[in-house]
Design a protein around this motif. Structure first.
Motif, PDB file in Angstrom:
ATOM      1  N   GLN A 118      -4.292  -6.512   3.525  1.00 44.62           N
ATOM      2  CA  GLN A 118      -5.589  -6.355   4.183  1.00 44.62           C
ATOM      3  C   GLN A 118      -5.466  -5.505   5.443  1.00 44.62           C
ATOM      4  OE1 GLN A 118      -6.537 -10.555   4.551  1.00 44.62           O
ATOM      5  NE2 GLN A 118      -8.222 -10.333   3.103  1.00 44.62           N
ATOM      6  N   GLY A 119      -4.443  -5.767   6.222  1.00 44.21           N
ATOM      7  CA  GLY A 119      -4.244  -4.989   7.439  1.00 44.21           C
ATOM      8  C   GLY A 119      -4.025  -3.519   7.140  1.00 44.21           C
ATOM      9  N   ALA A 120      -3.271  -3.232   6.077  1.00 46.66           N
ATOM     10  CA  ALA A 120      -3.028  -1.839   5.699  1.00 46.66           C
ATOM     11  C   ALA A 120      -4.316  -1.156   5.264  1.00 46.66           C
ATOM     12  CB  ALA A 120      -1.992  -1.782   4.577  1.00 46.66           C
ATOM     13  N   LEU A 121      -5.138  -1.846   4.478  1.00 39.77           N
ATOM     14  CA  LEU A 121      -6.391  -1.258   4.001  1.00 39.77           C
ATOM     15  C   LEU A 121      -7.354  -0.999   5.156  1.00 39.77           C
ATOM     16  CD1 LEU A 121      -7.005  -3.348   0.748  1.00 39.77           C
ATOM     17  CD2 LEU A 121      -5.981  -1.085   0.968  1.00 39.77           C
ATOM     18  N   ILE A 141       4.324  -0.170   2.446  1.00 30.21           N
ATOM     19  CA  ILE A 141       4.021  -1.016   3.605  1.00 30.21           C
ATOM     20  C   ILE A 141       5.314  -1.631   4.129  1.00 30.21           C
ATOM     21  CG2 ILE A 141       2.860  -3.124   4.379  1.00 30.21           C
ATOM     22  CD1 ILE A 141       0.654  -2.530   2.329  1.00 30.21           C
ATOM     23  N   LYS A 142       6.150  -2.106   3.213  1.00 22.40           N
ATOM     24  CA  LYS A 142       7.387  -2.782   3.610  1.00 22.40           C
ATOM     25  C   LYS A 142       8.350  -1.838   4.318  1.00 22.40           C
ATOM     26  CE  LYS A 142       7.258  -6.216  -0.117  1.00 22.40           C
ATOM     27  NZ  LYS A 142       7.882  -6.677  -1.381  1.00 22.40           N
ATOM     28  N   ASP A 143       8.472  -0.596   3.815  1.00 24.21           N
ATOM     29  CA  ASP A 143       9.470   0.304   4.412  1.00 24.21           C
ATOM     30  C   ASP A 143       8.895   1.203   5.506  1.00 24.21           C
ATOM     31  OD1 ASP A 143       8.161   2.426   3.132  1.00 24.21           O
ATOM     32  OD2 ASP A 143       9.598   2.522   1.485  1.00 24.21           O
ATOM     33  N   GLY A 144       7.583   1.054   5.804  1.00 22.88           N
ATOM     34  CA  GLY A 144       7.004   1.776   6.927  1.00 22.88           C
ATOM     35  C   GLY A 144       6.554   3.192   6.634  1.00 22.88           C
ATOM     36  N   ARG A 145       6.584   3.628   5.360  1.00 25.17           N
ATOM     37  CA  ARG A 145       6.195   5.002   5.033  1.00 25.17           C
ATOM     38  C   ARG A 145       4.690   5.211   5.017  1.00 25.17           C
ATOM     39  NH1 ARG A 145       6.864   6.034  -0.046  1.00 25.17           N
ATOM     40  NH2 ARG A 145       7.439   3.905  -0.655  1.00 25.17           N
ATOM     41  N   LEU A 146       3.930   4.149   4.766  1.00 31.37           N
ATOM     42  CA  LEU A 146       2.515   4.295   4.443  1.00 31.37           C
ATOM     43  C   LEU A 146       1.724   5.017   5.526  1.00 31.37           C
ATOM     44  CD1 LEU A 146       0.164   3.704   2.523  1.00 31.37           C
ATOM     45  CD2 LEU A 146      -0.150   1.528   3.716  1.00 31.37           C
ATOM     46  N   PHE A 147       1.871   4.602   6.769  1.00 33.41           N
ATOM     47  CA  PHE A 147       1.013   5.158   7.810  1.00 33.41           C
ATOM     48  C   PHE A 147       1.419   6.573   8.204  1.00 33.41           C
ATOM     49  CE2 PHE A 147       0.504   0.470   8.817  1.00 33.41           C
ATOM     50  CZ  PHE A 147      -0.628   0.368   8.024  1.00 33.41           C
ATOM     51  N   MET A 153       3.714  -9.442  -1.819  1.00 31.25           N
ATOM     52  CA  MET A 153       3.303  -9.007  -0.488  1.00 31.25           C
ATOM     53  C   MET A 153       2.233  -9.958   0.038  1.00 31.25           C
ATOM     54  SD  MET A 153       3.268  -6.782   2.031  1.00 31.25           S
ATOM     55  CE  MET A 153       4.141  -5.357   1.394  1.00 31.25           C
ATOM     56  N   ARG A 154       2.337 -10.332   1.295  1.00 33.39           N
ATOM     57  CA  ARG A 154       1.343 -11.227   1.878  1.00 33.39           C
ATOM     58  C   ARG A 154      -0.037 -10.584   1.872  1.00 33.39           C
ATOM     59  NH1 ARG A 154       1.508 -13.320   7.249  1.00 33.39           N
ATOM     60  NH2 ARG A 154       2.444 -11.370   7.921  1.00 33.39           N
ATOM     61  N   ARG A 155      -1.043 -11.410   1.607  1.00 34.74           N
ATOM     62  CA  ARG A 155      -2.419 -10.927   1.577  1.00 34.74           C
ATOM     63  C   ARG A 155      -2.801 -10.269   2.899  1.00 34.74           C
ATOM     64  NH1 ARG A 155      -4.808 -15.488   0.555  1.00 34.74           N
ATOM     65  NH2 ARG A 155      -5.576 -16.006   2.620  1.00 34.74           N
ATOM     66  N   GLU A 156      -2.401 -10.871   4.010  1.00 36.63           N
ATOM     67  CA  GLU A 156      -2.754 -10.335   5.323  1.00 36.63           C
ATOM     68  C   GLU A 156      -2.151  -8.953   5.552  1.00 36.63           C
ATOM     69  OE1 GLU A 156      -1.558 -13.276   4.713  1.00 36.63           O
ATOM     70  OE2 GLU A 156      -2.874 -14.812   5.581  1.00 36.63           O
ATOM     71  N   LEU A 215     -10.614   5.043  -0.092  1.00 35.94           N
ATOM     72  CA  LEU A 215      -9.726   4.432  -1.080  1.00 35.94           C
ATOM     73  C   LEU A 215     -10.467   4.354  -2.409  1.00 35.94           C
ATOM     74  CD1 LEU A 215      -8.207   1.448   0.958  1.00 35.94           C
ATOM     75  CD2 LEU A 215      -7.290   3.749   0.668  1.00 35.94           C
ATOM     76  N   LEU A 216      -9.880   4.912  -3.457  1.00 35.29           N
ATOM     77  CA  LEU A 216     -10.465   4.882  -4.794  1.00 35.29           C
ATOM     78  C   LEU A 216      -9.574   4.032  -5.693  1.00 35.29           C
ATOM     79  CD1 LEU A 216     -11.319   8.683  -5.168  1.00 35.29           C
ATOM     80  CD2 LEU A 216     -12.748   6.861  -4.235  1.00 35.29           C
ATOM     81  N   ARG A 217     -10.191   3.165  -6.496  1.00 32.51           N
ATOM     82  CA  ARG A 217      -9.428   2.277  -7.372  1.00 32.51           C
ATOM     83  C   ARG A 217      -9.431   2.785  -8.800  1.00 32.51           C
ATOM     84  NH1 ARG A 217      -6.679  -0.300  -8.870  1.00 32.51           N
ATOM     85  NH2 ARG A 217      -7.295  -2.403  -9.441  1.00 32.51           N
TER      86      ARG A 217
END
Length: 245
Positions: A103-106, A62-68, A97-100, A117-119
């Protein structure tokens, strides 16, 4: 196991040192081949594609922008894609990492990319999740899992359909339970010892049935929800991520 019934598992070579691969090798149901995959980490029967991330990996991506960018490739790959999130709530706390942001990523991954998403708690559970998914894929393909909108006709088929909603109960076990107890009501009321008197119902299956039908204690929160409960916990002081998605 009959080799013809084994699941084909192609593993990205960048996962070669992963403890998940070691756990997968402990399941003889998989025929494993390690190679470079263009997308994802684990491909089962060329139809189920999994990307595995520890919760620390999730925060970092999320921090480095790779996720999406990864999510877009996974969603458009062709095979049915899913993301396995592995780790404990402690990992999220340590990521600061901030909760928001999480949450936004999920929300983005599930609602806009359409990725389940599987845990998983640990690598062994990640491996088991993929085995369960492979089995369900086969069962669904052969019609063992009724499709939405198709209702069985006749009382016997309806009873079988209902019992197959219990964990680890397929058509054959459902049939044996009805033959032994005579009704769904009797199956639900039976204790574990009575259930194990049915051929094909061992201690583990009996306990799974009892777990599913017993009353849930007040205030009980399933462990699978612990991850999401952690997102609403008080924020831990520390460095914040610059922005949320």
């Amino acid at each position: 196991m009959d080799p013809s019934q084994a699941f084909s598992m192609r593993v990205d070579d960048r996962e070669a040192s992963s403890p998940v691969l070691a756990a997968l090798r402990g399941h003889p149901q998989f025929r494993i081949q390690v190679e470079r995959l263009p997308v994802g980490d684990y491909l089962i029967d060329d139809s189920l594609l999994f990307e595995r991330k520890t919760l620390m990996d999730l925060a970092a991506s999320i921090k480095d922008g790779r996720l999406f960018a990864q999510a877009e490739r996974l969603a458009n790959a062709g095979p049915r894609g899913a993301l396995i999130l592995e780790g404990s709530t402690r990992d999220l706390t340590e990521s600061r990492m901030r909760r928001e942001a999480i949450q936004g990523a999920l929300v983005t991954l599930t609602l806009f990319f359409g990725l389940p998403l599987l845990r998983a708690r640990d690598p062994e559970e990640s491996a088991r999740l993929m085995l369960f998914a492979a089995r369900q894929q086969r069962a669904f393909a052969r019609g063992a899992i009724p499709r939405h909108g198709k209702r069985p006709r006749g009382k016997a088929r309806l009873q079988s359909h209902i019992l197959q909603g219990l964990p680890r109960i397929g058509p054959e076990r459902a049939k044996r339970l009805i033959e032994h107890f005579g009704s769904i009501e009797a199956v639900i009321a039976a204790d574990a010892e009575a259930l194990t008197a049915v051929p094909g119902i061992g201690d583990a299956v009996a306990e799974s049935i009892r777990w599913a039908v017993r009353e849930i204690p007040a205030g009980y929160i399933p462990s699978a929800r612990g991850f999401f409960a952690a997102l609403h916990a008080p924020r831990t002081p520390g460095r914040r991520c610059a922005s949320s998605p």
